[in-house]
Write a protein that holds these residues in place. Structure first.
Motif, mmCIF file in Angstrom:
data_model
loop_
_atom_site.group_PDB
_atom_site.id
_atom_site.type_symbol
_atom_site.label_atom_id
_atom_site.label_comp_id
_atom_site.label_asym_id
_atom_site.label_seq_id
_atom_site.Cartn_x
_atom_site.Cartn_y
_atom_site.Cartn_z
ATOM 1 N N ARG A 124 -3.575 -2.894 -6.888
ATOM 2 C CA ARG A 124 -4.690 -2.968 -7.603
ATOM 3 C C ARG A 124 -5.847 -1.923 -7.861
ATOM 4 N N ALA A 125 -5.798 -1.269 -6.816
ATOM 5 C CA ALA A 125 -6.838 -0.065 -6.744
ATOM 6 C C ALA A 125 -6.116 0.956 -7.335
ATOM 7 N N LEU A 126 -4.565 1.136 -7.426
ATOM 8 C CA LEU A 126 -4.095 2.056 -7.896
ATOM 9 C C LEU A 126 -4.001 2.062 -9.433
ATOM 10 N N GLY A 127 -3.931 0.611 -9.697
ATOM 11 C CA GLY A 127 -3.499 0.290 -11.364
ATOM 12 C C GLY A 127 -5.086 0.495 -11.932
ATOM 13 N N ARG A 128 -6.197 0.274 -11.345
ATOM 14 C CA ARG A 128 -7.444 0.398 -11.660
ATOM 15 C C ARG A 128 -7.702 1.922 -11.951
ATOM 16 N N ALA A 129 -7.362 2.620 -10.866
ATOM 17 C CA ALA A 129 -7.513 4.174 -11.105
ATOM 18 C C ALA A 129 -6.697 4.781 -12.172
ATOM 19 N N LEU A 130 -5.634 4.032 -12.485
ATOM 20 C CA LEU A 130 -5.014 4.699 -13.826
ATOM 21 C C LEU A 130 -5.286 4.268 -15.014
ATOM 22 N N PRO A 182 1.944 6.178 -17.426
ATOM 23 C CA PRO A 182 2.868 6.377 -16.659
ATOM 24 C C PRO A 182 2.586 6.451 -15.172
ATOM 25 N N LEU A 183 3.567 5.778 -14.440
ATOM 26 C CA LEU A 183 3.046 5.485 -12.868
ATOM 27 C C LEU A 183 3.607 6.606 -12.090
ATOM 28 N N ALA A 218 2.627 7.811 -5.453
ATOM 29 C CA ALA A 218 1.480 7.376 -5.206
ATOM 30 C C ALA A 218 1.542 5.771 -4.634
ATOM 31 N N PRO A 219 2.349 5.035 -5.346
ATOM 32 C CA PRO A 219 2.704 3.703 -4.642
ATOM 33 C C PRO A 219 3.457 3.804 -3.207
ATOM 34 N N VAL A 220 3.888 4.571 -3.193
ATOM 35 C CA VAL A 220 4.961 4.834 -1.962
ATOM 36 C C VAL A 220 4.000 5.390 -0.999
ATOM 37 N N THR A 233 2.983 2.918 2.471
ATOM 38 C CA THR A 233 3.636 3.532 3.645
ATOM 39 C C THR A 233 2.476 3.300 4.868
ATOM 40 N N LEU A 234 1.063 3.012 4.442
ATOM 41 C CA LEU A 234 0.051 2.765 5.596
ATOM 42 C C LEU A 234 0.431 1.687 5.927
ATOM 43 N N LEU A 235 0.828 0.647 5.431
ATOM 44 C CA LEU A 235 1.028 -0.813 6.045
ATOM 45 C C LEU A 235 2.181 -0.766 7.360
ATOM 46 N N PRO A 236 3.249 -0.210 7.166
ATOM 47 C CA PRO A 236 3.961 -0.122 8.296
ATOM 48 C C PRO A 236 3.453 0.660 9.529
ATOM 49 N N LEU A 237 3.047 1.896 8.975
ATOM 50 C CA LEU A 237 2.304 2.883 9.912
ATOM 51 C C LEU A 237 1.343 2.097 10.811
ATOM 52 N N ALA A 238 0.275 1.355 10.138
ATOM 53 C CA ALA A 238 -0.765 0.832 10.837
ATOM 54 C C ALA A 238 -0.263 -0.205 11.756
ATOM 55 N N GLY A 239 0.709 -1.270 11.279
ATOM 56 C CA GLY A 239 1.142 -2.251 11.968
ATOM 57 C C GLY A 239 1.957 -1.734 13.251
ATOM 58 N N GLY A 240 2.871 -0.696 12.988
ATOM 59 C CA GLY A 240 3.606 -0.223 14.203
ATOM 60 C C GLY A 240 2.731 0.729 15.147
#
Length: 385
Positions: A34-40, A139-140, A144-146, A150-157
């Motif tokens: 959502r933060a990415l979509g609003r930034a676009l 255009p997306l 950016a979304p990748v 990536t922060l989620l598995p990095l933070a959890g792991g």
């Protein structure tokens, strides 16, 4: 393939932990996208992008903490799995990486499902109300979304890998530091920090300071405050959180002091022994509950503007992660107490005695959490008045 074999042996508790991690990661991924979509969608030069990303930081930290608590509890909950991995030649480092990889995969799966839903909704399916949130018509950039997800598995792991002790987690093995005492220096510093924060806030709330300007604007439509009130409340909340463990140990000592009954003795010794493991989760639970209740009280007050959907959704998610982490720690403690309970049963202790000791133990722990959480909430309400 190894993790697929692990899934075949999952119990209800394992599956619930994995699904909770994936669901929480999916919700945080929705915040990030959502933060990415609003930034676009925002016009060039808008400065709200960093603020929206900062709003995603509390739930991201909540997921990382829950992953750490779940990973710490896994060797105790599933000793047969740890024994099998050790017998197969997996050392402490490899077992730590396997546990971290399991939770990172859960986070990655939740983030991937949210990304797929985000891309589907951007394909001219979402209505006009969701168009700015998704950045439709712009255009997306794929990176950016990748990069965000990536922060989620990095933070959890990473949190899970750091939480598991670097020792051989064999079933029945003793921890390298079984002591449950709290140092007097730490307890004294925590008490001084809490007392100093309370006195600072009371001084800032004195009648002569009623007309002092409150220049700090709080997020989530929580109004204004000043530096003295905010600093005093933060110091008091931190001090009370650090005091939760020593207060639990002291309450357990009080239960067992003198000539206690068997019920009081079991409850007091059990609470003192679990104080170090329970201190941090219960402190975080008390702090989170106090902040959420104080915010809700401010939002529903007459004349308040209320909160938007994002703060409310984040409050629900953070509270859910904190409660799940506390439950995971309780399950861990139950597994650790199982041999002692079996030994007491063999010695002739009745189930009614063990149940009464457990109820007394948790009543005492609940009283400590209620006291620290209520004081934190009262100080927070004073800061917002």
């Amino acid at each position: 393939m190894f993790y697929l074999r692990l899934v075949r042996g999952y119990r209800v508790l394992d599956l619930g932990r994995w699904l909770l991690t994936a669901t929480a990661a999916a919700v945080v991924a929705a915040f990030l996208l959502r933060a990415l979509g609003r930034a676009l969608s925002d016009p060039p030069g808008a400065h709200a992008t960093v603020q929206r990303l900062l709003w995603c930081l509390p739930p991201l930290l909540a997921i990382a903490w829950f992953a750490a608590v779940a990973a710490r509890a896994l060797p105790v909950q599933r000793p047969e799995r740890m024994a099998g991995l050790t017998a197969a030649g997996a050392g402490p480092v490899r077992i730590r990486l396997l546990i971290a990889g399991e939770l990172a995969l859960a986070c990655a799966l939740g983030a991937l499902l949210t990304l797929l839903l985000f891309l589907v909704l951007r394909n001219n399916i979402a209505g006009a109300a969701l168009a700015p949130e998704l950045g439709m018509g712009v255009p997306l950039p794929l990176a950016a979304p990748v990069a965000l997800l990536t922060l989620l598995p990095l933070a959890g792991g990473l949190a899970a890998a750091l939480a598991v002790r670097a020792v051989d987690p064999l079933p029945g093995g003793e921890e390298p530091d079984p002591l449950h005492r709290f140092g007097p220096l730490r307890t004294t510093l925590a008490a001084l920090l809490a007392a100093g924060g309370i006195l600072t806030e009371l001084y800032a709330l004195r009648p002569a300071a009623a007309y002092d300007p409150r220049t700090l604007h709080l997020p989530a439509d929580l109004g204004h405050t000043n530096a003295a009130l905010l600093g005093g409340w933060a110091a008091a909340a931190l001090g009370l959180g650090l005091l939760t463990g020593p207060l639990l140990a002291g309450t357990g000592w009080l239960l067992a002091v003198g000539r206690p009954s068997p019920r009081r003795l079991l409850a007091g010794r059990g609470l003192t022994g679990a104080a170090r493991r329970l201190g941090v989760p219960l402190a975080v639970l008390a702090f989170t509950t106090a902040v959420v209740l104080t915010s809700v009280r401010h939002w529903v007050a007459p004349g308040a503007d209320g909160a938007g959907p994002l703060p409310a959704a984040e409050a629900v998610l953070v509270t859910g992660c904190v409660v799940a982490a506390v439950l995971a720690r309780l399950v861990e403690l139950r597994a650790l107490r199982r041999p002692g309970g079996a030994a007491l049963s063999r010695l002739g202790a009745s189930p009614r005695l063990l149940l009464g000791a457990a109820m007394l133990r948790w009543a005492a722990a609940g009283s400590v959490v209620l006291a620290t959480g209520a004081l934190t909430a009262v100080l927070g309400a004073g800061m917002l008045t």
